[in-house]
Write a protein that holds these residues in place. Structure first.
Motif, PDB file in Angstrom:
ATOM      1  N   VAL A 100      -7.967   1.082  -3.477  1.00  0.00           N
ATOM      2  CA  VAL A 100      -7.285   1.498  -2.248  1.00  0.00           C
ATOM      3  C   VAL A 100      -7.499   2.988  -2.042  1.00  0.00           C
ATOM      4  O   VAL A 100      -7.229   3.790  -2.947  1.00  0.00           O
ATOM      5  CB  VAL A 100      -5.767   1.221  -2.327  1.00  0.00           C
ATOM      6  N   LEU A 138       0.852  -1.192   0.000  1.00  0.00           N
ATOM      7  CA  LEU A 138       0.000   0.000   0.000  1.00  0.00           C
ATOM      8  C   LEU A 138       0.884   1.236   0.000  1.00  0.00           C
ATOM      9  O   LEU A 138       1.190   1.779   1.045  1.00  0.00           O
ATOM     10  CB  LEU A 138      -0.924   0.005   1.229  1.00  0.00           C
ATOM     11  N   SER A 167      -4.829   2.434  -6.244  1.00  0.00           N
ATOM     12  CA  SER A 167      -5.037   3.514  -5.285  1.00  0.00           C
ATOM     13  C   SER A 167      -5.642   4.735  -5.957  1.00  0.00           C
ATOM     14  O   SER A 167      -5.301   5.069  -7.093  1.00  0.00           O
ATOM     15  CB  SER A 167      -3.690   3.891  -4.649  1.00  0.00           C
TER      16      SER A 167
END
Length: 318
Positions: A188, A70, A170
């Motif tokens: 994300v 992430l 993301s």
């Protein structure tokens, strides 16, 4: 049902500390791990930035939890063909329990080759092309590609993943959320924004996973916790696109002068009020997130894991 994982911050902790945190997270009842991928920390106070793929290799031997990046930027600092090899090996080491979170990146990490930092529109194009290249390589087939941004010449991953590697994209705005819905296996984002989740769902994301993360600072002394967050992570409160365009930790330190302790106190969960911690995490579940990763800021890791094992996670599951 929402799953709760622990967020490993490569910017703040040494590789050895990250491995120890992963073990503590497993014992505390967290069921997943996420890990950041940086070349630089956000500021000098954080003081670390290990190579994420080495740490993932160590994690695969230390715990049996799934791991997600992430997020990784597979477009500038590392070519998508190299990122694909790293992700494929990680998946093999983790027995298929690996997901590749990707994003358009930050200049902070991607400028290190000296290339010009592209506009968001160009970076989004690069990301979409990179995801396509990586998915081809994950099959283990021989791949050649001559695209707008990338060339791949007779590349093949001989250590190919046995399981499909999910690619989560993301996004922090509606355009990126649409991209995530179109090309990602999941989405994300770091705020429990129901409109953004809705945009993702409406643009190809129906039935796909939504993943988020939140940083907290558990401590018996709330004022000390606020000061700690203000010193280590004021960048969490910087507005707009600053996080994407500032090139060095020094620039982030300059921008962070705009962030006051009062702003931290009103925006970041600090202290040992169990309900505040539960509500901070539960907000993501209410917004439709499938996975939420909690990161503890600062050195009181043992107290954090004890509290989450005994009080916070049981309340979230109750």
């Amino acid at each position: 049902m929402t799953e709760y994982g622990y967020f490993l911050s490569c910017e703040e902790f040494t590789p050895g500390e990250l491995i120890d945190q992963a073990r503590q997270a497993r014992r505390a009842g967290f069921t997943r791990l996420a890990i950041s991928d940086h070349y630089h920390p956000w500021n000098e106070a954080q003081g670390n930035s290990a190579f994420v793929w080495s740490v993932i290799g160590a994690l695969s031997q230390a715990v049996d939890l799934p791991v997600t990046t992430l997020v990784t930027c597979p477009t500038v600092r590392l070519h998508p063909a190299v990122t694909a090899q790293a992700a494929a090996t990680s998946s093999v080491l983790l027995g298929g329990r690996f997901a590749l979170g990707v994003g358009t990146g930050e200049a902070l990490n991607e400028h290190v080759h000296g290339d010009a930092w592209p506009s968001f529109e160009t970076r989004a194009e690069m990301l979409e092309e990179a995801v396509g290249v990586m998915r081809e390589l994950f099959t283990g087939a021989l791949v050649s590609h001559d695209g707008r941004h990338y060339t791949v010449d007779n590349a093949r991953l001989y250590t190919a993943p046995e399981e499909r590697v999910p690619v989560y994209v993301s996004a922090f705005g509606p355009k990126a959320a649409e991209l995530a819905g179109r090309v990602g296996d999941g989405f994300v984002t770091m705020t429990p924004d129901t409109e953004l989740v809705g945009s993702f769902r409406e643009n190809g994301g129906a039935g796909k996973r939504v993943v988020g993360g939140v940083k907290v600072c558990w401590s018996g002394d709330r004022d000390k916790a606020v000061a700690r967050v203000h010193r280590l992570w004021p960048t969490e409160l910087l507005p707009g696109e600053l996080a994407q365009i500032l090139p060095t930790p020094a620039h982030f330190e300059q921008a962070s002068e705009l962030v006051t302790p009062e702003m931290v106190a009103s925006s970041v969960t600090c202290g040992d009020d169990v309900e505040e911690h539960v509500e901070a995490v539960r907000a993501y579940a209410r917004a439709g997130f499938d996975e939420v990763y909690v990161g503890q800021i600062g050195p009181e890791q043992e107290a954090f894991f004890d509290a989450y094992r005994e009080r916070v996670l049981p309340a979230l599951h109750g």
